[in-house]
Write a protein that holds these residues in place. Structure first.
Motif, PDB file in Angstrom:
ATOM      1  N   GLY A   1       0.834  -1.096   0.249  1.00 57.02           N
ATOM      2  CA  GLY A   1       0.018   0.171   0.027  1.00 57.02           C
ATOM      3  C   GLY A   1       0.959   1.145  -0.019  1.00 57.02           C
ATOM      4  N   ALA A   2       0.324   2.366  -0.535  1.00 60.31           N
ATOM      5  CA  ALA A   2       1.233   3.652  -0.556  1.00 60.31           C
ATOM      6  C   ALA A   2       0.377   4.719  -0.520  1.00 60.31           C
ATOM      7  CB  ALA A   2       2.343   3.533  -1.739  1.00 60.31           C
ATOM      8  N   PRO A   3       0.982   5.880  -0.058  1.00 62.88           N
ATOM      9  CA  PRO A   3       2.273   6.093   0.499  1.00 62.88           C
ATOM     10  C   PRO A   3       2.239   5.375   1.911  1.00 62.88           C
ATOM     11  CG  PRO A   3       1.377   8.262   0.331  1.00 62.88           C
ATOM     12  CD  PRO A   3       0.310   7.199  -0.201  1.00 62.88           C
ATOM     13  N   ALA A   4       3.222   4.831   2.274  1.00 56.44           N
ATOM     14  CA  ALA A   4       3.630   4.177   3.555  1.00 56.44           C
ATOM     15  C   ALA A   4       5.186   3.950   3.765  1.00 56.44           C
ATOM     16  CB  ALA A   4       2.669   3.120   3.779  1.00 56.44           C
ATOM     17  N   THR A   5       5.830   5.065   3.851  1.00 57.20           N
ATOM     18  CA  THR A   5       7.310   4.851   4.106  1.00 57.20           C
ATOM     19  C   THR A   5       7.876   6.169   5.021  1.00 57.20           C
ATOM     20  OG1 THR A   5       9.187   3.800   3.372  1.00 57.20           O
ATOM     21  CG2 THR A   5       8.443   5.407   1.984  1.00 57.20           C
ATOM     22  N   ILE A   6       9.032   5.821   5.330  1.00 56.44           N
ATOM     23  CA  ILE A   6       9.769   6.994   5.818  1.00 56.44           C
ATOM     24  C   ILE A   6      10.474   7.796   4.650  1.00 56.44           C
ATOM     25  CG2 ILE A   6      11.653   7.773   7.251  1.00 56.44           C
ATOM     26  CD1 ILE A   6      11.205   5.716   9.198  1.00 56.44           C
ATOM     27  N   LEU A   7      10.254   9.283   4.532  1.00 57.35           N
ATOM     28  CA  LEU A   7      10.764  10.056   3.326  1.00 57.35           C
ATOM     29  C   LEU A   7      11.516  11.283   3.997  1.00 57.35           C
ATOM     30  CD1 LEU A   7       7.649  10.356   1.193  1.00 57.35           C
ATOM     31  CD2 LEU A   7       9.585   8.935   1.030  1.00 57.35           C
ATOM     32  N   PRO A   8      12.461  11.572   3.403  1.00 54.92           N
ATOM     33  CA  PRO A   8      13.285  12.764   3.847  1.00 54.92           C
ATOM     34  C   PRO A   8      12.476  14.070   3.630  1.00 54.92           C
ATOM     35  CG  PRO A   8      14.276  11.971   1.763  1.00 54.92           C
ATOM     36  CD  PRO A   8      13.033  11.095   2.030  1.00 54.92           C
TER      37      PRO A   8
ATOM     38  N   TRP B   1      -1.170  15.945 -10.497  1.00 56.49           N
ATOM     39  CA  TRP B   1      -0.701  14.452 -10.784  1.00 56.49           C
ATOM     40  C   TRP B   1      -1.387  13.662  -9.486  1.00 56.49           C
ATOM     41  CZ3 TRP B   1       1.528  11.724  -6.665  1.00 56.49           C
ATOM     42  CH2 TRP B   1       2.020  12.650  -5.621  1.00 56.49           C
ATOM     43  N   MET B   2      -1.805  14.049  -8.565  1.00 53.93           N
ATOM     44  CA  MET B   2      -2.471  13.291  -7.606  1.00 53.93           C
ATOM     45  C   MET B   2      -3.804  12.893  -8.070  1.00 53.93           C
ATOM     46  SD  MET B   2      -1.241  15.083  -3.970  1.00 53.93           S
ATOM     47  CE  MET B   2      -1.644  13.683  -2.577  1.00 53.93           C
ATOM     48  N   GLN B   3      -4.291  13.455  -9.003  1.00 53.20           N
ATOM     49  CA  GLN B   3      -5.604  12.991  -9.679  1.00 53.20           C
ATOM     50  C   GLN B   3      -5.537  11.845 -10.927  1.00 53.20           C
ATOM     51  OE1 GLN B   3      -8.212  14.205  -7.988  1.00 53.20           O
ATOM     52  NE2 GLN B   3      -6.931  15.607  -6.809  1.00 53.20           N
ATOM     53  N   LEU B   4      -4.293  11.830 -11.124  1.00 53.46           N
ATOM     54  CA  LEU B   4      -4.022  10.531 -12.039  1.00 53.46           C
ATOM     55  C   LEU B   4      -4.715   9.348 -11.670  1.00 53.46           C
ATOM     56  CD1 LEU B   4      -0.491  11.611 -13.300  1.00 53.46           C
ATOM     57  CD2 LEU B   4      -2.612  12.128 -14.498  1.00 53.46           C
ATOM     58  N   GLU B   5      -5.050   8.688 -12.807  1.00 53.59           N
ATOM     59  CA  GLU B   5      -5.811   7.246 -12.559  1.00 53.59           C
ATOM     60  C   GLU B   5      -4.719   6.480 -11.896  1.00 53.59           C
ATOM     61  OE1 GLU B   5      -9.022   4.997 -12.694  1.00 53.59           O
ATOM     62  OE2 GLU B   5      -8.828   6.956 -13.526  1.00 53.59           O
ATOM     63  N   MET B   6      -3.428   6.461 -12.104  1.00 55.34           N
ATOM     64  CA  MET B   6      -2.269   5.619 -11.645  1.00 55.34           C
ATOM     65  C   MET B   6      -2.027   5.840 -10.046  1.00 55.34           C
ATOM     66  SD  MET B   6       0.890   7.384 -13.466  1.00 55.34           S
ATOM     67  CE  MET B   6       2.041   6.391 -12.853  1.00 55.34           C
ATOM     68  N   PHE B   7      -2.801   6.842  -9.457  1.00 57.29           N
ATOM     69  CA  PHE B   7      -2.616   7.108  -8.287  1.00 57.29           C
ATOM     70  C   PHE B   7      -4.012   7.156  -7.251  1.00 57.29           C
ATOM     71  CE2 PHE B   7       1.105   9.604  -9.946  1.00 57.29           C
ATOM     72  CZ  PHE B   7       1.977   8.597  -9.811  1.00 57.29           C
ATOM     73  N   GLN B   8      -5.021   6.407  -7.866  1.00 56.24           N
ATOM     74  CA  GLN B   8      -6.194   6.374  -7.489  1.00 56.24           C
ATOM     75  C   GLN B   8      -6.454   5.514  -6.194  1.00 56.24           C
ATOM     76  OE1 GLN B   8      -8.045   9.235  -7.166  1.00 56.24           O
ATOM     77  NE2 GLN B   8      -6.191   9.655  -8.349  1.00 56.24           N
ATOM     78  N   ASP B   9      -5.852   4.506  -5.960  1.00 56.11           N
ATOM     79  CA  ASP B   9      -5.812   3.644  -4.664  1.00 56.11           C
ATOM     80  C   ASP B   9      -4.596   3.186  -4.192  1.00 56.11           C
ATOM     81  OD1 ASP B   9      -5.566   1.033  -4.904  1.00 56.11           O
ATOM     82  OD2 ASP B   9      -7.373   1.086  -6.136  1.00 56.11           O
ATOM     83  N   MET B  10      -4.733   2.946  -2.821  1.00 58.23           N
ATOM     84  CA  MET B  10      -3.505   2.734  -2.198  1.00 58.23           C
ATOM     85  C   MET B  10      -2.602   1.342  -2.880  1.00 58.23           C
ATOM     86  SD  MET B  10      -4.859   0.963   1.326  1.00 58.23           S
ATOM     87  CE  MET B  10      -3.755  -0.237   1.707  1.00 58.23           C
ATOM     88  N   PHE B  11      -3.361   0.397  -3.473  1.00 58.38           N
ATOM     89  CA  PHE B  11      -2.695  -0.627  -4.071  1.00 58.38           C
ATOM     90  C   PHE B  11      -2.042  -0.127  -5.312  1.00 58.38           C
ATOM     91  CE2 PHE B  11      -6.360  -2.134  -1.554  1.00 58.38           C
ATOM     92  CZ  PHE B  11      -5.474  -2.928  -0.390  1.00 58.38           C
ATOM     93  N   VAL B  12      -2.871   0.386  -6.217  1.00 57.30           N
ATOM     94  CA  VAL B  12      -2.554   1.166  -7.426  1.00 57.30           C
ATOM     95  C   VAL B  12      -1.107   1.992  -7.076  1.00 57.30           C
ATOM     96  CG1 VAL B  12      -2.767   2.305  -9.734  1.00 57.30           C
ATOM     97  CG2 VAL B  12      -4.747   0.750  -8.483  1.00 57.30           C
ATOM     98  N   ARG B  13      -1.460   2.773  -6.191  1.00 55.41           N
ATOM     99  CA  ARG B  13      -0.237   3.798  -5.994  1.00 55.41           C
ATOM    100  C   ARG B  13       1.017   3.138  -5.711  1.00 55.41           C
ATOM    101  NH1 ARG B  13      -4.370   6.989  -3.323  1.00 55.41           N
ATOM    102  NH2 ARG B  13      -4.044   6.069  -1.377  1.00 55.41           N
TER     103      ARG B  13
END
Lengths: 384, 404
Positions: A239-246, A274-286
């Motif tokens: 699932g994403a985003p779910a991590t530590i980022l600088p 970009w956050m509206q793009l299809e490729m970022f529309q749910d946590m699994f696709v992200r």
């Protein structure tokens, strides 16, 4: 200080370094009378530091200070008949014995549960070792690092693929094992009339993590399907985003999984297209497109501070948190306001800030009040 | 070992959800307490719908990890959105010694199940609240996940390859730890109640629970003003060398080696066959000052060996060395097999599954482990038996989705 909840309970701790002393500290901070038995040269934690200005001094170890508040301290050479007898005498009048000696050493000294509990059938003995009292590795030499990595924890959950599995920068197995030991020891003590007497509890710090953390979420699936996962270096690979980022001044734990969280993050970031793009529309696709997504989020985090990011995201219902340094955590207003930090006067270290107890009991607060004992400080009082 | 478990006679209403709260219930249940997780089909706990599922069949009663993590808990279903369900919850609490919950602050009070409200029906109740950051203070409503809670304690900032950024721990390390600490907290409060007759409301901030593990680094900050960075596999206080994880032969195989004494160093050198370079590292201060070069040398040597074989060989020389296990190894490892760490059980639904057993070994009383509960499995026992509800009313409350 109000009377602690465990007032009247007598604990003998034959413990060095971290595991048994932390377990003993949990009893001591809630009011038990914990008598710590050290060898004549002292608990090894006295030599581990950290020391003020890095100058070694047996009474100035920060680790020893932290793990031994509220205890009384005596010295005994249990390798001598007199020392062994004195230990048996102490344990004979105690409710609980907590120890982390090597099992083979205790056997050689004839110090087993049967011997300790002769004439004291209510005794609860808690043994905390890396590998436990039984099994093929019971005789092995081991420290926290060994126990931790024998649990599968690093291989499964911490580190980058192809690089070494990682411990957590602390004594993770020791703390986990000691916490389990405190819970089970306290249960055996509380219910010893019901159970018909005391008993010996065998805690392997490796086994505790292997079971309750790694085993819990992995072993059923592996046993059934024959496949297992390993560390990825990313907080949550599926699932994403779910991590530590600088970010601008350090790092943040970036989390925006549910739709409301993702939309909240979008508002904080100024609704980039970009956050509206299809490729970022749910946590699994992200997650499948994470190589494209994380750099885009990082461009934004790089321009903002960790606390600002946390505050604004939290305000929009998105569970992002700052990755606080030890200094930031140690100065955090929330923890200060809750009274998590306490001050303890120590004869050599002066007035020192300490962590308070892990939970608050309003009727019987407890918490560190008396400093860790100096070597043999209570010999006269205890053996007088 | 047919004797009573020490917590026999202690009854717990467990409103805990996901992992930490149920883990508190598990620890108390393993030790003999009668624990009922209060949950609802109206809002299925996410922990019940995490894969993998028994025989691949997606169902809230077939999540394998749920059966391990929640083992020991019983289950009753109450749809707490309905006032009648909240009243039944209070009736249950009136017959319990302990209430456990890990919602955000105020959530229980909003359901008429706050401490003050529960005290009216059970004056000496011990209530454990374990929200992320405690019941009060500016961060009390902070939203976190179990795996990110550690970021608020300083722990994440010291977890990572030395000199690099923090590396996330890929699961909720806090949850089982705080679950066990929650059980300790409940027992300390029960001990106090035994002497005083008084219950109390325990405020257990999970942030503060995990931060106990940061104590060693916290002390360096307090004494020297230093905030530690990422440590890799180094000794947390930097006093042992070598101290790390080294590659072995095979796919992703490693060995953990910690040398803390001169004797252990000599044992290691002997096991390596006394290579020339080792004589330069006889002094611990030198080893610590040149730990990276030392680790490179050691890694060159370990890389050719099988991890298990090498661990045995080093142990024979008194060196603290262990293979770095992966998940599959946990099931086949002879030590965990001998200790019965993982056990195969038959679920009431008929399939076999593997969960962990008693994670502490007890000499007097044998812990009987059964898999985590089917949703609502104890409804009749609790509502008809414990609360004395008539059949007819029970059926109507089930139909009305109050007991649901």
């Amino acid at each position: 200080v109000t009377e602690g909840a465990l007032e009247g309970i007598r604990v003998i701790e034959l413990g060095q370094a971290v595991s048994a002393p932390y377990c003993g500290k949990l009893f001591a901070d809630y009011g038990a009378d914990v008598i710590k038995v050290e060898p004549p040269e002292g608990d090894i934690a006295r030599r581990w530091g950290p020391f003020p200005n890095d100058e070694p001094h047996p009474e100035k170890s920060g680790l020893y200070f932290y793990l031994n508040t509220n205890k009384r301290g005596v010295t005994l050479d249990i390798d001598t008949p007199n020392g062994r007898d004195a230990l048996l005498g102490l344990v004979g009048k105690a409710d609980v014995l907590i120890e982390n000696e090597r099992p083979s050493r205790m056997r050689e000294l004839g110090l087993d549960y049967e011997t300790f509990s002769k004439g004291n059938p209510g005794l609860v003995m808690v043994s905390i070792t890396p590998f436990g009292q039984t099994g093929p590795y019971a005789g092995w030499n081991g420290y926290d690092l060994n126990a931790y990595h024998l649990s599968g924890c690093g291989h499964r959950y911490c580190g980058r693929p192809g690089e070494a599995p990682l411990e957590h920068g602390t004594f993770a197995a020791d703390f986990y094992g000691a916490t389990a030991a405190a819970a089970w020891g306290m249960a055996a003590l509380f219910g010893r009339e019901v159970a018909g007497g005391g008993q010996h509890l065998d805690v392997s710090t490796a086994e505790v993590i292997a079971a309750v953390f790694i085993g819990a979420q992995n072993i059923g699936g592996y046993a059934q399907d024959g496949v297992f996962e390993r560390r990825t270096g990313i907080g949550m690979p599926l699932g994403a985003p779910a991590t530590i980022l600088p970010c601008k001044d350090g790092h943040v734990w970036m989390l925006a999984l549910e739709p409301g969280q993702w939309n909240g993050l979008a508002r904080v970031m100024g609704d980039p297209d970009w956050m509206q793009l299809e490729m970022f529309q749910d946590m699994f696709v992200r997650a499948q497109n994470s190589e494209a997504m994380y750099p885009l989020i990082e461009q934004w985090t790089a321009e903002h501070g960790k606390q600002e990011i946390m505050d604004r995201c939290q305000g929009e219902g998105c569970p992002v948190t700052a990755v606080y340094t030890v200094a930031e955590a140690a100065e955090h207003p929330h923890l200060k306001q809750r009274g998590y930090f306490v001050e303890v006067d120590h004869p050599e270290l002066g007035r020192v800030r300490d962590l308070g107890p892990p939970f608050k009991l309003p009727q019987s607060p407890g918490g560190p009040a008396r400093p860790a004992p100096s070597l043999g400080q209570h010999n006269d009082e205890v053996f007088g | 070992m047919a004797k009573a478990l020490p917590l026999q006679g202690v009854r717990v209403a467990n409103f805990g959800w996901v992992w930490a709260g149920p883990m508190t219930g598990q620890t108390l249940a393993f030790l003999g307490a009668e624990v009922y997780k209060v949950e609802s089909r109206a809002r299925i706990d996410i922990n019940r719908i995490l894969p993998p599922f028994a025989e691949g069949e997606r169902d809230p009663d077939r999540s394998l990890q749920n059966h391990a993590g929640w083992a020991g808990n019983g289950s009753v279903t109450l749809n707490l959105k309905k006032p009648e369900a909240r009243e039944l919850a209070r009736e249950l609490v009136a017959r319990c010694d302990v209430v456990v919950e890990n919602f955000g602050p105020g959530a229980m009070a909003a359901l008429d199940l706050g401490y003050e409200q529960l005290r009216e029906v059970k004056p000496d109740v011990v209530m454990l609240s374990m929200p992320a950051a405690g019941l009060d203070g500016p961060l009390k409503d902070v939203r976190t996940y179990g795996m990110s809670l550690t970021s608020l304690t300083g722990l994440d900032s010291i977890t990572g390859y030395r000199g690099g950024g923090p590396v996330p721990v890929e699961n909720a390390f806090s949850d089982p730890l705080n679950g066990m600490m929650g059980a300790f907290a409940v027992l300390v409060a029960l001990q106090y109640r035994k002497g005083s007759g008084k219950g109390q409301h325990i405020d257990f901030s999970q942030q503060e629970g995990v931060m106990q593990m940061v104590g060693p680094a916290f002390m360096d900050y307090v004494l020297n003003g230093r905030a530690a960075g990422t440590m890799g596999n180094a000794h947390p206080l930097g006093v042992g060398a070598p101290h790390g994880v080294f590659p072995c032969a095979g796919d992703d195989r490693w060995i953990a080696i910690a040398v803390m004494t001169d004797d252990e160093w000599k044992g290691l050198v002997e096991a390596m066959g006394g290579p020339d370079w080792a004589s330069g590292y006889a002094d611990v201060e030198w080893r610590l000052a040149n730990i990276d070069a030392l680790h490179e040398r050691l890694a060159e040597w370990t890389a050719g060996f099988d991890d298990y074989e090498l661990a045995k060989r080093l142990q024979a020389n008194g060196v603290a060395a262990t293979p770095v296990l992966n998940v599959a190894d946990l099931l086949s490892d002879p030590h965990y097999k001998a200790r019965g760490t993982f056990i195969e059980v038959t679920h009431p639904l008929g399939f076999k599954e593997t969960i962990y057993g008693s994670y502490v070994k007890t000499s007097r009383t044998e812990v009987a482990v059964r898999p985590g509960p089917m949703i609502g499995q104890d409804n009749e026992r609790v509502f008809k038996g414990l609360l004395g509800m008539e059949d007819e009313r029970y059926r109507s409350l089930v139909k009305a989705e109050v007991i649901f």
